[in-house]
Design an enzyme around this catalytic site. Structure first.
Site, PDB file in Angstrom:
ATOM      1  N   HIS A 155     -74.771 -76.091  98.419  1.00 32.28           N
ATOM      2  CA  HIS A 155     -73.934 -76.754  99.429  1.00 32.28           C
ATOM      3  C   HIS A 155     -72.947 -77.729  98.778  1.00 32.28           C
ATOM      4  O   HIS A 155     -72.528 -78.698  99.415  1.00 32.28           O
ATOM      5  CB  HIS A 155     -74.786 -77.502 100.462  1.00 32.28           C
ATOM      6  CG  HIS A 155     -75.920 -76.691 100.990  1.00 32.28           C
ATOM      7  ND1 HIS A 155     -75.807 -75.894 102.106  1.00 32.28           N
ATOM      8  CD2 HIS A 155     -77.179 -76.516 100.525  1.00 32.28           C
ATOM      9  CE1 HIS A 155     -76.968 -75.287 102.322  1.00 32.28           C
ATOM     10  NE2 HIS A 155     -77.811 -75.638 101.380  1.00 32.28           N
ATOM     11  N   SER A 171     -45.121 -80.655  88.985  1.00 35.33           N
ATOM     12  CA  SER A 171     -44.627 -80.869  90.340  1.00 35.33           C
ATOM     13  C   SER A 171     -43.145 -81.208  90.268  1.00 35.33           C
ATOM     14  O   SER A 171     -42.674 -81.768  89.284  1.00 35.33           O
ATOM     15  CB  SER A 171     -45.412 -82.032  90.963  1.00 35.33           C
ATOM     16  OG  SER A 171     -44.613 -82.716  91.905  1.00 35.33           O
ATOM     17  N   LYS A 176     -48.002 -84.988  87.563  1.00 37.52           N
ATOM     18  CA  LYS A 176     -48.919 -83.912  87.960  1.00 37.52           C
ATOM     19  C   LYS A 176     -49.071 -82.788  86.939  1.00 37.52           C
ATOM     20  O   LYS A 176     -48.127 -82.391  86.271  1.00 37.52           O
ATOM     21  CB  LYS A 176     -48.450 -83.288  89.286  1.00 37.52           C
ATOM     22  CG  LYS A 176     -48.578 -84.165  90.503  1.00 37.52           C
ATOM     23  CD  LYS A 176     -50.018 -84.547  90.844  1.00 37.52           C
ATOM     24  CE  LYS A 176     -50.863 -83.418  91.322  1.00 37.52           C
ATOM     25  NZ  LYS A 176     -50.668 -83.069  92.714  1.00 37.52           N
ATOM     26  N   GLU A 203     -54.929 -70.999  91.496  1.00 39.96           N
ATOM     27  CA  GLU A 203     -54.653 -70.815  92.929  1.00 39.96           C
ATOM     28  C   GLU A 203     -54.015 -69.450  93.173  1.00 39.96           C
ATOM     29  O   GLU A 203     -54.280 -68.786  94.180  1.00 39.96           O
ATOM     30  CB  GLU A 203     -53.760 -71.950  93.428  1.00 39.96           C
ATOM     31  CG  GLU A 203     -54.508 -73.288  93.408  1.00 39.96           C
ATOM     32  CD  GLU A 203     -53.592 -74.506  93.471  1.00 39.96           C
ATOM     33  OE1 GLU A 203     -52.393 -74.343  93.748  1.00 39.96           O
ATOM     34  OE2 GLU A 203     -54.085 -75.624  93.229  1.00 39.96           O
TER      35      GLU A 203
END
Ligand code: ARG
Length: 463
Positions: free
Chosen positions: A161, A282, A288, A295
């Protein structure tokens, strides 16, 4: 025989004016041209068989093979014109064959149809492409094993979990993905077994009145047997859905690994570092370093599932034999293959370009009482408690720790003995994570011993 002059369809004698709009839109050449090698290979096997069975002459056979080889050369050297007026790669090559060798080209389509031609090509392509995926997955497994070998003693909390659960070796965690990719390889290899039947020679749907030898083309093309029912043969796209299903599962595994890495790389977890090679910046926030490649991998899975569902949906309402609906099978499967191949390549780059933040892993093991189960096991083993009684006693100890803001390993023997006077000093070693991991010796468990054995066995399998 009707001559196939430039820019005329073979069926021009019957169909005088068909829609030029549909000719363009309904053409598959933009994507099925990538089957040209397989198409030529199958045509050569076909004419060799026709000659062997005395259906065409030696001279015609040689002329056709000469023409086909030349076409292959032209395409490879990019000197070939693919015309969207040609419905597909099969018609395109046939037309060019007429241009090169003249009317004898018309013998090539004796005793065959595009219906058996197209699946022969696609099956040959599928065998090659499936092997390519298996090879790339072998690289992934080898990379994971390399990481695992270096991290046998790297301890982290395993999660359920997404909450800290029990101590595991990072190596054991990563090897779980070797298992997943091994199952993927088994699925792809099983597909190869189902690709052993040669469709060539079933013609449009009934077989043919010519005395052909399907065993001959079977051998020539590397299949094992000819397919057994001509109608099923031209209708069957199970092998396409098998590939798409296997690709979907493999892609899902890649997506799970990606998600895991994204979480571990987040500032909140900070368990792994990604090298510059596998991050992007970014446009507004100069600081960043984003895990875009991961992704990308997670996102592509959606497309591959889509490919599977497109194909299943196309097939579900089709009566037997060939329909134009089936033409899209190639577009779908090529897209899935390209995406899966790219995903494995990107994943392999990720696997070669990250490092483990061992310090943070150790820090994280200090939260969430991850040796609680070890303590319960201790009560069972040392005090002969039934497990449920041990569980309740441990829960009480945890409650105490939580209330007093202590970790299990901070408890003194005295504090422990308040809960159970028979507890001995040896209880304290239960909280040592190395001891905890060493104790998980059951087959398939996270003990260092097991991991070392597994690494050896994976390496043997991958040789
Ligand atoms: N381009 C067609 C396809 O890929 C080839 C088969 C055509 N057969 C036919 N009967 N129209 O499906």
């Amino acid at each position: 025989m009707t001559k196939n002059k430039n820019n005329t369809s073979v069926w021009n004698t019957r169909i005088i004016k068909s829609s030029s709009l549909f000719q363009k839109i309904g053409s598959s050449i933009s994507f099925d041209k990538r089957l040209f090698k397989e198409d030529i290979q199958a045509s050569i096997a076909h004419v060799e068989m026709l000659f062997k069975k005395k259906i065409i002459t030696f001279k015609v056979k040689n002329k056709i093979i000469f023409g086909l080889n030349r076409i292959r050369n032209e395409i490879v050297k990019k000197k070939y014109k693919f015309d969207s007026k040609d419905e597909d790669i099969h018609m395109s090559i046939e037309k060019r064959l007429f241009e090169i060798i003249g009317e004898d080209a018309g013998y090539v389509h004796t005793a065959r149809s595009r219906n058996d031609q197209v699946i022969t090509d696609l099956k040959l392509w599928m065998i090659k492409s499936t092997n390519e995926i298996i090879k790339l997955l072998n690289v992934s497994s080898k990379l994971i094993i390399k990481i695992s070998e270096k991290n046998i003693y790297t301890i982290m909390p395993g999660f359920t979990h997404l909450k800290n659960a029990q101590a595991v070796s990072f190596s054991h965690y990563m090897l779980a993905y070797v298992e997943m990719f091994s199952r993927d390889k088994i699925r792809f290899k099983n597909n190869l077994k189902n690709l052993k039947e040669n469709p060539l020679g079933v013609a449009a749907l009934t077989g043919t009145s010519f005395d052909i030898d399907r065993n001959y083309t079977t051998k020539k093309l590397g299949f094992i047997n000819p397919t057994r029912n001509s109608i099923d043969t031209v209708s069957d796209r199970d092998f396409v859905t098998d590939f798409l299903y296997s690709a979907s599962l493999c892609s899902m595994h890649i997506s799970r690994l990606s998600e895991e890495f994204i979480i571990w790389n987040s500032d909140a977890y900070n368990l792994i570092f990604l090298n510059d090679k596998i991050v992007t910046g970014s446009s507004i926030m100069p600081q960043k370093k984003n895990p875009d490649p991961l992704e990308y991998l997670r996102g592509k899975t959606g497309g591959i599932y889509g490919n599977l569902f497109s194909m299943l949906t196309i097939l579900k309402g089709l009566p037997l034999s060939y329909f134009k609906d089936l033409q899209d099978d190639k577009k779908i499967v090529f897209e899935a293959f390209d995406n899966l191949k790219n995903c494995i390549l990107v994943m392999n780059e990720v696997l070669s370009n990250f490092s483990v933040n061992k310090k943070q892993m150790t820090n994280l093991t200090k939260q969430g009482f991850i040796t609680a189960t070890d303590l319960a096991d201790y009560f069972v083993k040392q005090l002969r408690y039934p497990f449920r009684k041990a569980y309740i006693l441990t829960a009480k100890v945890i409650n105490f720790c939580e209330k007093n803001k202590k970790n299990l390993q901070d408890l003194s023997l005295k504090e422990m003995q308040k809960f159970e006077p028979n507890i001995k000093a040896d209880v304290l070693k239960v909280f040592d994570l190395n001891v905890s991991i060493k104790s998980k010796k059951s087959f398939g468990g996270t003990s260092f011993e097991n991991i070392k054995k597994m690494i050896k066995s994976y390496k043997r399998d991958l040789k």
